[in-house]
Design a protein around this motif. Structure first.
Motif, PDB file in Angstrom:
ATOM      1  N   VAL A 208     106.357  15.862  42.288  1.00 47.67           N
ATOM      2  CA  VAL A 208     108.361  14.574  42.537  1.00 47.67           C
ATOM      3  C   VAL A 208     107.778  13.738  42.894  1.00 47.67           C
ATOM      4  O   VAL A 208     107.441  13.213  43.523  1.00 47.67           O
ATOM      5  CB  VAL A 208     108.929  16.276  43.475  1.00 47.67           C
ATOM      6  N   HIS A 209     109.272  13.276  41.557  1.00 44.23           N
ATOM      7  CA  HIS A 209     109.880  11.641  41.802  1.00 44.23           C
ATOM      8  C   HIS A 209     111.105  11.740  42.156  1.00 44.23           C
ATOM      9  O   HIS A 209     112.165  12.473  41.924  1.00 44.23           O
ATOM     10  CB  HIS A 209     109.438  10.959  40.166  1.00 44.23           C
ATOM     11  N   ALA A 210     111.709  10.453  43.699  1.00 46.73           N
ATOM     12  CA  ALA A 210     113.053  11.448  44.025  1.00 46.73           C
ATOM     13  C   ALA A 210     113.073   9.400  44.132  1.00 46.73           C
ATOM     14  O   ALA A 210     112.275   9.405  45.646  1.00 46.73           O
ATOM     15  CB  ALA A 210     113.114  11.817  45.592  1.00 46.73           C
ATOM     16  N   GLU A 211     114.536   9.728  44.109  1.00 43.89           N
ATOM     17  CA  GLU A 211     115.094   7.892  44.644  1.00 43.89           C
ATOM     18  C   GLU A 211     116.317   8.578  45.576  1.00 43.89           C
ATOM     19  O   GLU A 211     116.571   8.047  46.711  1.00 43.89           O
ATOM     20  CB  GLU A 211     115.992   7.367  43.947  1.00 43.89           C
ATOM     21  N   SER A 212     116.563  10.494  45.860  1.00 48.68           N
ATOM     22  CA  SER A 212     117.678  10.882  46.277  1.00 48.68           C
ATOM     23  C   SER A 212     116.912  11.844  47.173  1.00 48.68           C
ATOM     24  O   SER A 212     116.475  13.032  45.872  1.00 48.68           O
ATOM     25  CB  SER A 212     119.137  10.646  45.711  1.00 48.68           C
ATOM     26  N   ILE A 213     117.060  12.148  48.445  1.00 44.91           N
ATOM     27  CA  ILE A 213     116.472  14.040  48.821  1.00 44.91           C
ATOM     28  C   ILE A 213     117.863  14.645  48.760  1.00 44.91           C
ATOM     29  O   ILE A 213     118.838  14.242  50.362  1.00 44.91           O
ATOM     30  CB  ILE A 213     116.341  13.296  50.392  1.00 44.91           C
ATOM     31  N   CYS A 214     118.233  16.074  48.692  1.00 45.82           N
ATOM     32  CA  CYS A 214     119.252  16.877  49.014  1.00 45.82           C
ATOM     33  C   CYS A 214     118.554  17.654  49.801  1.00 45.82           C
ATOM     34  O   CYS A 214     117.577  18.090  49.491  1.00 45.82           O
ATOM     35  CB  CYS A 214     119.655  17.477  47.687  1.00 45.82           C
TER      36      CYS A 214
ATOM     37  N   MET B  90     106.373  14.611  50.799  1.00 48.69           N
ATOM     38  CA  MET B  90     107.325  14.139  49.213  1.00 48.69           C
ATOM     39  C   MET B  90     107.522  13.335  48.976  1.00 48.69           C
ATOM     40  O   MET B  90     106.495  12.568  48.377  1.00 48.69           O
ATOM     41  CB  MET B  90     108.557  14.538  49.179  1.00 48.69           C
ATOM     42  N   VAL B  91     107.736  11.782  50.031  1.00 48.49           N
ATOM     43  CA  VAL B  91     108.187  10.627  50.079  1.00 48.49           C
ATOM     44  C   VAL B  91     106.311  10.071  49.847  1.00 48.49           C
ATOM     45  O   VAL B  91     106.660   8.846  49.294  1.00 48.49           O
ATOM     46  CB  VAL B  91     108.760  10.305  51.194  1.00 48.49           C
ATOM     47  N   ARG B  92     105.929  10.773  51.090  1.00 54.52           N
ATOM     48  CA  ARG B  92     104.400   9.727  50.830  1.00 54.52           C
ATOM     49  C   ARG B  92     103.802  10.225  49.686  1.00 54.52           C
ATOM     50  O   ARG B  92     102.725   9.059  49.208  1.00 54.52           O
ATOM     51  CB  ARG B  92     103.717  10.287  52.056  1.00 54.52           C
ATOM     52  N   THR B  93     103.854  10.926  49.197  1.00 57.74           N
ATOM     53  CA  THR B  93     102.574  11.736  48.581  1.00 57.74           C
ATOM     54  C   THR B  93     103.195  11.813  46.510  1.00 57.74           C
ATOM     55  O   THR B  93     102.326  11.883  46.163  1.00 57.74           O
ATOM     56  CB  THR B  93     101.413  12.467  48.604  1.00 57.74           C
ATOM     57  N   GLY B  94     104.103  12.093  46.706  1.00 53.71           N
ATOM     58  CA  GLY B  94     104.945  12.569  45.471  1.00 53.71           C
ATOM     59  C   GLY B  94     104.794  13.559  45.039  1.00 53.71           C
ATOM     60  O   GLY B  94     104.537  13.365  43.702  1.00 53.71           O
ATOM     61  N   GLN B  95     104.587  14.078  46.093  1.00 52.46           N
ATOM     62  CA  GLN B  95     104.004  16.135  45.384  1.00 52.46           C
ATOM     63  C   GLN B  95     104.627  16.582  46.442  1.00 52.46           C
ATOM     64  O   GLN B  95     105.238  16.505  47.841  1.00 52.46           O
ATOM     65  CB  GLN B  95     102.239  16.228  45.395  1.00 52.46           C
ATOM     66  N   VAL B  96     104.158  18.409  45.474  1.00 56.82           N
ATOM     67  CA  VAL B  96     105.744  19.165  46.674  1.00 56.82           C
ATOM     68  C   VAL B  96     104.807  20.015  46.410  1.00 56.82           C
ATOM     69  O   VAL B  96     103.929  20.304  45.319  1.00 56.82           O
ATOM     70  CB  VAL B  96     106.849  19.806  46.830  1.00 56.82           C
ATOM     71  N   GLN B  97     104.441  21.296  46.995  1.00 60.43           N
ATOM     72  CA  GLN B  97     104.102  22.326  46.988  1.00 60.43           C
ATOM     73  C   GLN B  97     105.119  23.587  46.580  1.00 60.43           C
ATOM     74  O   GLN B  97     106.038  23.738  46.838  1.00 60.43           O
ATOM     75  CB  GLN B  97     103.159  23.620  48.343  1.00 60.43           C
TER      76      GLN B  97
END
Length: 249
Positions: free
Chosen positions: A213-219, A197-204
């Motif tokens: 997926v854009h994230a400034e925070s991971i839950c 997610m952090v490296r590519t900005g994507q998730v399956q």
């Protein structure tokens, strides 16, 4: 990268999760405010523990639903919802102050979080509550939500988050916890997923497609089985990838 978790979710003699261990891992703590979980003594205790570790405190606001742990939709009138969110933030503000800290952001919980991704009236009600308490408080939700639209319209800062241990639908929303596979439980798989997610900005997504997926925070959820192991794996993988773990600014 900020890593957050839902904490302080015990009630009375019932304890949920290992808050002390999670606070040694995360950079932001979403503390329950008493409507879906949490009681004053527990909220104060967790706020003090967060303050001692330098972990940012956020208000985890919810529908008034102790029996359902805030995971059931409630068709509450917008004005009533605004008042209830103001009440919850205010309660945690006082306890955080007593603990030597402050409330640094607001994150809706459970059904309220998911509802205001698309439900504009309730999204506006929550945004208006945050602005009424403190227009400087950032709010967390999914990127592209109507909640973010309403929050931005009112001048609130929005912080997009992604979920380490929750499955995504092709439209970018979360799979309901009522469905099989909604919550992931393999620490290494979850850590690799977050790194991707952090490296590519994507998730399956669950259908196999790749979504943005854009994230400034991971839950990472603090009430999941193995939560501490999962959170630790996510932290270690991010550090191996040279990410700096700090609360969002």
């Amino acid at each position: 990268m900020d890593v957050n978790a839902d904490l302080g979710e015990g009630f009375g003699v019932w304890e949920l999760g290992d808050d002390a261990a999670m606070l040694d891992i995360v950079t932001s703590a979403n503390l329950a405010c008493g409507f879906h979980a949490g009681d004053p003594a527990g909220m104060l205790r967790t706020a003090r523990a967060a303050a001692e570790r330098g972990v940012r405190i956020g208000a985890q606001v919810s529908y008034r639903d102790l029996a359902g742990f805030g995971r059931r939709f409630i068709d509450v009138a917008p004005a009533e919802l605004t008042a209830e969110v103001i009440y919850q933030i205010g309660a945690l503000q006082a306890l955080a102050h007593a603990a030597g800290s402050t409330v640094g952001y607001v994150k809706p919980h459970g059904a309220l979080y998911n509802t205001i991704v698309t439900h504009r009236d309730q999204a506006r009600a929550v945004a208006e509550a945050v602005r009424a308490v403190d227009p400087g408080l950032p709010v967390l939700n999914l990127a592209g939500s109507v909640f973010f639209e309403e929050a931005q319209r009112l001048g609130l800062r929005t912080v997009a988050e992604a979920f380490a241990d929750r499955a995504y639908r092709p439209d970018g929303t979360l799979v309901s916890r009522r469905e099989e596979g909604a919550v992931l439980d393999d620490p290494e798989q979850i850590a690799e997923r977050v790194a991707h997610m952090v490296r590519t900005g994507q998730v399956q997504a669950v259908d196999g497609s790749s979504i943005d997926v854009h994230a400034e925070s991971i839950c990472v959820h603090g009430d999941s089985p193995g939560a501490v192991t999962i959170a630790g794996a996510v932290r270690d993988r991010l550090l191996r990838d040279s990410a700096e773990l700090v609360a969002f600014v």
